[in-house]
Design a protein around this motif. Structure first.
Motif, PDB file in Angstrom:
ATOM      1  N   PRO A  29      14.304 -25.623 -34.835  1.00  0.00           N
ATOM      2  CA  PRO A  29      15.766 -25.596 -34.726  1.00  0.00           C
ATOM      3  C   PRO A  29      16.426 -26.970 -34.795  1.00  0.00           C
ATOM      4  O   PRO A  29      17.483 -27.129 -35.374  1.00  0.00           O
ATOM      5  CB  PRO A  29      15.998 -24.937 -33.365  1.00  0.00           C
ATOM      6  CG  PRO A  29      14.789 -24.110 -33.134  1.00  0.00           C
ATOM      7  CD  PRO A  29      13.653 -24.897 -33.741  1.00  0.00           C
ATOM      8  N   LEU A  39      13.044 -23.541 -42.646  1.00  0.00           N
ATOM      9  CA  LEU A  39      13.504 -23.374 -41.273  1.00  0.00           C
ATOM     10  C   LEU A  39      12.500 -23.861 -40.238  1.00  0.00           C
ATOM     11  O   LEU A  39      12.881 -24.439 -39.225  1.00  0.00           O
ATOM     12  CB  LEU A  39      13.810 -21.897 -41.007  1.00  0.00           C
ATOM     13  CG  LEU A  39      14.892 -21.260 -41.883  1.00  0.00           C
ATOM     14  CD1 LEU A  39      14.880 -19.748 -41.701  1.00  0.00           C
ATOM     15  CD2 LEU A  39      16.254 -21.833 -41.556  1.00  0.00           C
ATOM     16  N   HIS A  61      12.236  -9.800 -36.107  1.00  0.00           N
ATOM     17  CA  HIS A  61      12.765 -10.814 -37.020  1.00  0.00           C
ATOM     18  C   HIS A  61      13.898 -10.178 -37.826  1.00  0.00           C
ATOM     19  O   HIS A  61      13.876  -8.976 -38.118  1.00  0.00           O
ATOM     20  CB  HIS A  61      11.705 -11.313 -38.008  1.00  0.00           C
ATOM     21  CG  HIS A  61      10.636 -12.158 -37.405  1.00  0.00           C
ATOM     22  ND1 HIS A  61      10.906 -13.331 -36.726  1.00  0.00           N
ATOM     23  CD2 HIS A  61       9.288 -12.021 -37.385  1.00  0.00           C
ATOM     24  CE1 HIS A  61       9.765 -13.868 -36.322  1.00  0.00           C
ATOM     25  NE2 HIS A  61       8.773 -13.089 -36.702  1.00  0.00           N
ATOM     26  N   PHE A  64      15.321 -13.619 -42.732  1.00  0.00           N
ATOM     27  CA  PHE A  64      14.580 -14.680 -43.408  1.00  0.00           C
ATOM     28  C   PHE A  64      13.195 -14.173 -43.794  1.00  0.00           C
ATOM     29  O   PHE A  64      12.887 -12.987 -43.631  1.00  0.00           O
ATOM     30  CB  PHE A  64      14.484 -15.924 -42.526  1.00  0.00           C
ATOM     31  CG  PHE A  64      13.747 -15.716 -41.227  1.00  0.00           C
ATOM     32  CD1 PHE A  64      12.433 -16.118 -41.083  1.00  0.00           C
ATOM     33  CD2 PHE A  64      14.368 -15.118 -40.140  1.00  0.00           C
ATOM     34  CE1 PHE A  64      11.748 -15.930 -39.883  1.00  0.00           C
ATOM     35  CE2 PHE A  64      13.704 -14.933 -38.943  1.00  0.00           C
ATOM     36  CZ  PHE A  64      12.389 -15.333 -38.817  1.00  0.00           C
ATOM     37  N   TRP A 120       8.681 -20.564 -42.272  1.00  0.00           N
ATOM     38  CA  TRP A 120       9.888 -19.729 -42.340  1.00  0.00           C
ATOM     39  C   TRP A 120      10.776 -20.263 -43.447  1.00  0.00           C
ATOM     40  O   TRP A 120      11.058 -21.469 -43.500  1.00  0.00           O
ATOM     41  CB  TRP A 120      10.669 -19.770 -41.032  1.00  0.00           C
ATOM     42  CG  TRP A 120      10.034 -19.065 -39.870  1.00  0.00           C
ATOM     43  CD1 TRP A 120       8.745 -18.642 -39.757  1.00  0.00           C
ATOM     44  CD2 TRP A 120      10.668 -18.737 -38.627  1.00  0.00           C
ATOM     45  NE1 TRP A 120       8.528 -18.064 -38.521  1.00  0.00           N
ATOM     46  CE2 TRP A 120       9.705 -18.116 -37.814  1.00  0.00           C
ATOM     47  CE3 TRP A 120      11.954 -18.921 -38.130  1.00  0.00           C
ATOM     48  CZ2 TRP A 120       9.991 -17.662 -36.523  1.00  0.00           C
ATOM     49  CZ3 TRP A 120      12.254 -18.477 -36.854  1.00  0.00           C
ATOM     50  CH2 TRP A 120      11.275 -17.847 -36.053  1.00  0.00           C
ATOM     51  N   ASN A 122      14.528 -19.408 -45.395  1.00  0.00           N
ATOM     52  CA  ASN A 122      15.771 -18.660 -45.251  1.00  0.00           C
ATOM     53  C   ASN A 122      15.993 -17.714 -46.429  1.00  0.00           C
ATOM     54  O   ASN A 122      15.441 -17.910 -47.524  1.00  0.00           O
ATOM     55  CB  ASN A 122      16.947 -19.630 -45.134  1.00  0.00           C
ATOM     56  CG  ASN A 122      18.136 -19.026 -44.415  1.00  0.00           C
ATOM     57  OD1 ASN A 122      18.074 -17.892 -43.928  1.00  0.00           O
ATOM     58  ND2 ASN A 122      19.215 -19.763 -44.331  1.00  0.00           N
ATOM     59  N   LYS A 128      20.116 -10.896 -46.746  1.00  0.00           N
ATOM     60  CA  LYS A 128      19.705 -10.907 -45.339  1.00  0.00           C
ATOM     61  C   LYS A 128      19.474  -9.516 -44.767  1.00  0.00           C
ATOM     62  O   LYS A 128      18.705  -9.357 -43.806  1.00  0.00           O
ATOM     63  CB  LYS A 128      20.720 -11.686 -44.494  1.00  0.00           C
ATOM     64  CG  LYS A 128      20.561 -13.199 -44.654  1.00  0.00           C
ATOM     65  CD  LYS A 128      21.337 -13.959 -43.623  1.00  0.00           C
ATOM     66  CE  LYS A 128      21.064 -15.453 -43.716  1.00  0.00           C
ATOM     67  NZ  LYS A 128      19.677 -15.806 -43.348  1.00  0.00           N
ATOM     68  N   ILE A 254      24.129 -21.803 -41.508  1.00  0.00           N
ATOM     69  CA  ILE A 254      22.966 -21.264 -40.809  1.00  0.00           C
ATOM     70  C   ILE A 254      23.312 -21.047 -39.347  1.00  0.00           C
ATOM     71  O   ILE A 254      23.772 -21.953 -38.662  1.00  0.00           O
ATOM     72  CB  ILE A 254      21.759 -22.220 -40.903  1.00  0.00           C
ATOM     73  CG1 ILE A 254      21.294 -22.355 -42.357  1.00  0.00           C
ATOM     74  CG2 ILE A 254      20.606 -21.724 -40.026  1.00  0.00           C
ATOM     75  CD1 ILE A 254      20.198 -23.390 -42.541  1.00  0.00           C
ATOM     76  N   HIS A 256      21.238 -19.664 -36.029  1.00  0.00           N
ATOM     77  CA  HIS A 256      19.850 -19.378 -35.641  1.00  0.00           C
ATOM     78  C   HIS A 256      19.771 -19.106 -34.150  1.00  0.00           C
ATOM     79  O   HIS A 256      20.355 -19.831 -33.337  1.00  0.00           O
ATOM     80  CB  HIS A 256      18.967 -20.573 -36.005  1.00  0.00           C
ATOM     81  CG  HIS A 256      17.582 -20.488 -35.451  1.00  0.00           C
ATOM     82  ND1 HIS A 256      17.180 -21.212 -34.361  1.00  0.00           N
ATOM     83  CD2 HIS A 256      16.514 -19.742 -35.832  1.00  0.00           C
ATOM     84  CE1 HIS A 256      15.909 -20.930 -34.098  1.00  0.00           C
ATOM     85  NE2 HIS A 256      15.484 -20.046 -34.968  1.00  0.00           N
ATOM     86  N   HIS A 257      19.053 -18.047 -33.803  1.00  0.00           N
ATOM     87  CA  HIS A 257      18.788 -17.746 -32.399  1.00  0.00           C
ATOM     88  C   HIS A 257      17.433 -17.058 -32.324  1.00  0.00           C
ATOM     89  O   HIS A 257      17.283 -15.909 -32.756  1.00  0.00           O
ATOM     90  CB  HIS A 257      19.866 -16.842 -31.803  1.00  0.00           C
ATOM     91  CG  HIS A 257      19.625 -16.498 -30.351  1.00  0.00           C
ATOM     92  ND1 HIS A 257      19.956 -17.354 -29.316  1.00  0.00           N
ATOM     93  CD2 HIS A 257      19.055 -15.404 -29.778  1.00  0.00           C
ATOM     94  CE1 HIS A 257      19.614 -16.788 -28.170  1.00  0.00           C
ATOM     95  NE2 HIS A 257      19.059 -15.616 -28.420  1.00  0.00           N
ATOM     96  N   VAL A 261      17.863 -15.319 -37.983  1.00  0.00           N
ATOM     97  CA  VAL A 261      18.522 -16.377 -38.740  1.00  0.00           C
ATOM     98  C   VAL A 261      19.562 -15.718 -39.639  1.00  0.00           C
ATOM     99  O   VAL A 261      19.225 -15.007 -40.589  1.00  0.00           O
ATOM    100  CB  VAL A 261      17.533 -17.192 -39.593  1.00  0.00           C
ATOM    101  CG1 VAL A 261      18.268 -18.313 -40.330  1.00  0.00           C
ATOM    102  CG2 VAL A 261      16.435 -17.789 -38.721  1.00  0.00           C
ATOM    103  N   ILE A 268      24.609 -13.122 -35.543  1.00  0.00           N
ATOM    104  CA  ILE A 268      23.533 -13.276 -34.557  1.00  0.00           C
ATOM    105  C   ILE A 268      23.772 -12.329 -33.377  1.00  0.00           C
ATOM    106  O   ILE A 268      22.846 -11.634 -32.917  1.00  0.00           O
ATOM    107  CB  ILE A 268      23.453 -14.733 -34.066  1.00  0.00           C
ATOM    108  CG1 ILE A 268      22.916 -15.637 -35.174  1.00  0.00           C
ATOM    109  CG2 ILE A 268      22.583 -14.830 -32.812  1.00  0.00           C
ATOM    110  CD1 ILE A 268      21.463 -15.422 -35.530  1.00  0.00           C
TER     111      ILE A 268
END
Length: 282
Positions: A29, A39, A61, A64, A120, A122, A128, A254, A256-257, A261, A268
């Motif tokens: 991150p 990523l 997941h 990504f 990883w 993206n 997505k 982006i 991300h958590h 992603v 998110i």
């Protein structure tokens, strides 16, 4: 070929994930800014079963792709849709999580060495929420070139050409047009690797000492490359084992958590809500 400049060197740091698997993590991150579309990269490797035996129990997941490359050992992938895939030495699983996957990755051995990497990458916003997809690539399905000077190039994705050798990688049709090469250089050898125009390029060193753009890398370091259209790799007094990675940047926001992603914080929040309410994989 104009050799790429070196922007910076990143070093993998000790971490743990899953059920407590010990690993080394790079990018992550805090480091992924400017490495679009990459990523995260994890390297796990140990002869001690206690370091890996707990594996990676079921986890989600979204948004990504994960690329798991087993150098040594055996690991079973299973997901909520009933898919299974046994990763063994030299094999690759390219998983497109898309709109959602809940899966596990569990060791199929109780002793011996386990060594692998997970990358990883993206996905563009338009992809997505696609349906999850898998490419299971056993070692024998991945093209390998052995050059006259003993250099070995394994082409997982993208293409590689040297003299009369022209190989196309086993993983095809990937959204970011990636290049993923496993390269082994004998002592005192050099290799020039062309990189597609506009691609972000990285080199991760697994073993040995590697000269790149006038700097020396040691194991678990990553070179982030800049301007140019090719990478020059040089082995000195030790054999080198490295990954050459490149892909087309997406140029998108982006968010991300953890295992999600997306492009916005609202997406998110939706992913978390979907997971908590059992709708992540609907």
């Amino acid at each position: 070929m104009q050799t790429m400049t070196l922007e910076r060197i990143l070093t993998a740091m000790p971490a743990s994930d899953g059920g407590g698997v010990k690993l080394y993590r790079i990018v992550g991150p805090d480091g992924m800014r400017g490495l679009d579309p990459f990523l995260l990269l994890d390297e796990f490797g140990s002869d001690a079963a206690d370091d890996y035996i707990a594996g990676f129990p079921p986890h989600p997941h979204r948004g990504f792709e994960t690329v798991t490359y087993m150098l040594e050992g055996r690991m079973l992938h299973e997901d909520h849709l009933g898919h299974q895939g046994l990763l063994s030495s030299g094999g690759v699983q390219w998983m497109t999580a898309g709109r959602g996957v809940i899966h596990s990755e569990m060791p199929q051995q109780e002793s011996g060495r386990m060594h692998g990497l997970q990358l990883w990458i993206n996905l563009p916003a338009k992809n997505k929420l696609v349906a999850p997809a898998y490419r299971h690539l056993p070692a024998e399905a991945i093209p390998v070139a052995t050059l006259a000077n003993g250099i070995q190039v394994k082409v997982i994705a993208g293409g590689f050409a040297e003299g009369d050798t022209h190989l196309v990688g086993a993983a095809r049709g990937i959204a970011t047009d990636p290049l993923y090469l496993d390269v082994r250089l004998p002592v005192q050898t050099e290799l020039a690797v062309p990189i597609p125009a506009g691609h972000r390029a990285l080199v991760y060193l697994i073993a040995g000492r590697l000269q790149i753009a006038g700097q020396e890398l040691v194991p678990r370091q990553m070179a982030v490359l800049g301007a140019g259209d090719g990478i020059g790799l040089k082995a000195g007094k030790t054999e080198v084992h490295a990954l050459v990675l490149a892909a087309r940047p997406l140029g998108e926001p982006i968010a991300h958590h953890g295992p999600f992603v997306m492009n916005t914080q609202e997406e998110i929040a939706q992913a978390i809500k979907d997971y908590e309410q059992g709708r992540l994989v609907a």
